[in-house]
Design a protein around this motif. Structure first.
Motif, PDB file in Angstrom:
ATOM      1  N   ASP A  47      -8.652   9.623  -4.287  1.00  0.00           N
ATOM      2  CA  ASP A  47      -8.230   8.292  -3.895  1.00  0.00           C
ATOM      3  C   ASP A  47      -8.983   7.330  -4.279  1.00  0.00           C
ATOM      4  O   ASP A  47      -8.469   6.012  -4.375  1.00  0.00           O
ATOM      5  CB  ASP A  47      -7.796   8.603  -2.409  1.00  0.00           C
ATOM      6  N   ARG A  98     -12.161   4.425   1.876  1.00  0.00           N
ATOM      7  CA  ARG A  98     -11.473   2.961   1.796  1.00  0.00           C
ATOM      8  C   ARG A  98     -11.883   1.923   2.629  1.00  0.00           C
ATOM      9  O   ARG A  98     -12.315   0.779   2.374  1.00  0.00           O
ATOM     10  CB  ARG A  98      -9.854   3.353   1.892  1.00  0.00           C
ATOM     11  N   PHE A 124      -7.576   5.243  -6.935  1.00  0.00           N
ATOM     12  CA  PHE A 124      -6.248   4.367  -6.571  1.00  0.00           C
ATOM     13  C   PHE A 124      -6.677   3.035  -5.710  1.00  0.00           C
ATOM     14  O   PHE A 124      -6.026   2.031  -5.902  1.00  0.00           O
ATOM     15  CB  PHE A 124      -5.237   5.194  -5.739  1.00  0.00           C
ATOM     16  N   VAL A 142      -6.535  13.159   3.284  1.00  0.00           N
ATOM     17  CA  VAL A 142      -6.233  11.827   3.228  1.00  0.00           C
ATOM     18  C   VAL A 142      -7.234  11.140   4.492  1.00  0.00           C
ATOM     19  O   VAL A 142      -7.653   9.929   4.144  1.00  0.00           O
ATOM     20  CB  VAL A 142      -4.822  11.791   4.008  1.00  0.00           C
ATOM     21  N   LEU A 157       1.354   9.222   4.138  1.00  0.00           N
ATOM     22  CA  LEU A 157       1.415   9.808   2.921  1.00  0.00           C
ATOM     23  C   LEU A 157       1.628  11.181   2.907  1.00  0.00           C
ATOM     24  O   LEU A 157       2.205  11.867   2.239  1.00  0.00           O
ATOM     25  CB  LEU A 157       0.144   9.470   2.225  1.00  0.00           C
ATOM     26  N   SER A 205       0.778   3.949  -2.839  1.00  0.00           N
ATOM     27  CA  SER A 205       0.177   5.328  -2.555  1.00  0.00           C
ATOM     28  C   SER A 205       1.159   6.173  -2.879  1.00  0.00           C
ATOM     29  O   SER A 205       0.943   7.546  -3.365  1.00  0.00           O
ATOM     30  CB  SER A 205       0.199   5.604  -0.922  1.00  0.00           C
ATOM     31  N   ASN A 220      -0.140   8.020  -5.701  1.00  0.00           N
ATOM     32  CA  ASN A 220      -1.022   9.141  -5.469  1.00  0.00           C
ATOM     33  C   ASN A 220      -0.407  10.586  -5.452  1.00  0.00           C
ATOM     34  O   ASN A 220      -1.142  11.517  -5.761  1.00  0.00           O
ATOM     35  CB  ASN A 220      -1.523   8.859  -4.263  1.00  0.00           C
ATOM     36  N   ASN A 240      -3.747  -0.170   5.377  1.00  0.00           N
ATOM     37  CA  ASN A 240      -4.111   1.005   4.751  1.00  0.00           C
ATOM     38  C   ASN A 240      -3.986   2.124   5.623  1.00  0.00           C
ATOM     39  O   ASN A 240      -3.588   3.085   4.960  1.00  0.00           O
ATOM     40  CB  ASN A 240      -5.359   0.690   4.213  1.00  0.00           C
ATOM     41  N   GLU A 270       0.824  -1.145  -0.097  1.00  0.00           N
ATOM     42  CA  GLU A 270       0.017   0.051  -0.180  1.00  0.00           C
ATOM     43  C   GLU A 270       0.726   1.362   0.120  1.00  0.00           C
ATOM     44  O   GLU A 270       0.502   2.140  -0.861  1.00  0.00           O
ATOM     45  CB  GLU A 270      -0.956   0.038   1.206  1.00  0.00           C
ATOM     46  N   LYS A 271       1.998   1.137   0.694  1.00  0.00           N
ATOM     47  CA  LYS A 271       3.070   2.406   0.647  1.00  0.00           C
ATOM     48  C   LYS A 271       3.529   2.705  -0.565  1.00  0.00           C
ATOM     49  O   LYS A 271       3.489   3.683  -1.063  1.00  0.00           O
ATOM     50  CB  LYS A 271       4.040   2.008   1.823  1.00  0.00           C
ATOM     51  N   SER A 319      -5.504  -1.007  -5.547  1.00  0.00           N
ATOM     52  CA  SER A 319      -4.799  -1.194  -4.266  1.00  0.00           C
ATOM     53  C   SER A 319      -5.544  -2.184  -3.174  1.00  0.00           C
ATOM     54  O   SER A 319      -4.970  -3.073  -2.650  1.00  0.00           O
ATOM     55  CB  SER A 319      -4.324   0.244  -3.491  1.00  0.00           C
ATOM     56  N   LEU A 341      -1.475   5.197   4.428  1.00  0.00           N
ATOM     57  CA  LEU A 341      -2.168   6.794   4.185  1.00  0.00           C
ATOM     58  C   LEU A 341      -1.845   7.783   5.012  1.00  0.00           C
ATOM     59  O   LEU A 341      -1.550   8.982   4.460  1.00  0.00           O
ATOM     60  CB  LEU A 341      -3.904   6.384   4.111  1.00  0.00           C
TER      61      LEU A 341
END
Length: 328
Positions: free
Chosen positions: A207, A114, A210, A107, A239, A78, A81, A232, A74-75, A214, A236
């Motif tokens: 997002d 999400r 994405f 975020v 981020l 992201s 993003n 997640n 996920e990182k 993801s 996030l």
């Protein structure tokens, strides 16, 4: 992993406390320095590592491995993003001192959205195991599409507002300038949105696009909703600081799309194999340690090759500029 309602409540309360601390520490609008961004990036990474260690202690090695694999995936996804965030900030001409607040709220909106995707995905997987075929095929298709776009050298140089944002702007109206951190103001007796609110909504709702790749990707590594959500959340929430820390380095990650395509394609194949196994077909299964090794290896190689390629390109441009200066 058997997760009680109490653990869910404690986890969400803990995340809210961390987010609140992050908000109040940096609540005064200001330009974020590299040092500040670096410190907070380290803080969120350390918190994620501690959470993973806690899972290992209380839940065993398997949940911890799934969390780290999911978090790293996920990182890495992201980071993609951030390219869009840069475009959004430019589109709405967000003053640098307000960008931190915009990203924080944006975020948070993304995390809430999400959570809905994760809940829906978990429910679908529980009742319809064949959905793994769809997830796997979608990830493989996305991987192929990323490679095609990278080979074609396609780059978005503008940001288009989605229908929701346009509808809200039409319904409520938007002020012609920023009014500090205010989200609403009264103009000519009418309550209108400020550009600050519009850009926050743009960050949060964008997002969703994405999340379409993801979320299936992380479900390919673990089907535990608790691990999916926490991975997640930690990815996030770190981020925002990453945006300020590596914002200037984004253009140097020229091979990022290739790396992400390999990761998505690999997880897509893993999902298809898992779906076949669930259907009674005897096929090899890809373990979490192998997945974690592949993901980390791809990211390291991608980063190294990107930096080498960027350095060579910069040298070529400098030499071309020197030759042009001599000709003149």
């Amino acid at each position: 992993m058997d997760v009680s309602l109490t653990l869910w409540v404690v986890t969400i309360a803990g995340l809210c406390a961390l987010i609140a601390a992050d908000f109040f520490i940096g609540r005064k609008p200001h330009d974020v320095s590299i040092k500040e961004a670096g410190i907070w990036t380290i803080v969120w990474v350390v918190l994620a590592v501690l959470f993973g260690v806690g899972l290992a202690v209380f839940g065993g090695g398997q949940p911890a491995s799934e969390f780290f694999a999911g978090y790293i995936t996920e990182k890495s996804l992201s980071v993609d993003n951030l390219f869009v965030f840069v475009l959004i900030m430019a589109k709405f001409a967000v003053p640098t001192q307000y960008q931190q607040r915009v990203l924080l709220i944006g975020v948070l909106i993304a995390l809430v959205l999400r959570a809905g995707f994760i809940a829906a995905g978990a429910a679908i997987i529980t009742n319809f195991s064949w959905v793994f075929y769809i997830f796997g095929a979608f990830l493989i298709y996305t991987a192929w599409k990323l490679i095609q776009e990278a080979r074609a050298g396609q780059e978005d140089d503008d940001f288009e507002e989605d229908r929701l944002i346009k509808a809200l702007e039409k319904r409520f109206g938007v002020a012609d300038r920023y009014h500090g951190t205010k989200l609403w103001i009264v103009e000519n007796g009418k309550k209108v949105m400020t550009p600050m609110l519009v850009v926050m909504l743009a960050i949060g709702t964008t997002d969703i696009l994405f999340a379409l790749d993801s979320i299936p990707a992380i479900f390919g590594l673990t089907q535990d909703p608790y691990i999916v959500f926490t991975a997640n959340a930690f990815a996030l929430m770190g981020l925002r600081q990453l945006y300020f820390l590596i914002g200037g380095l984004l253009k140097k990650l020229v091979h990022l799309s290739y790396g992400l395509s390999v990761i998505l394609g690999f997880i897509g194949i893993k999902l298809v194999l898992h779906a076949l196994h669930e259907s009674g077909v005897h096929v090899p299964q890809i373990s979490i340690p192998v997945s974690l090794g592949v993901i980390c290896g791809v990211l390291v190689i991608t980063t190294i090759t990107s930096l080498i390629a960027s350095k060579k390109q910069a040298q070529a441009e400098a030499e071309a500029s020197d030759h042009q200066g001599v000709d003149l």
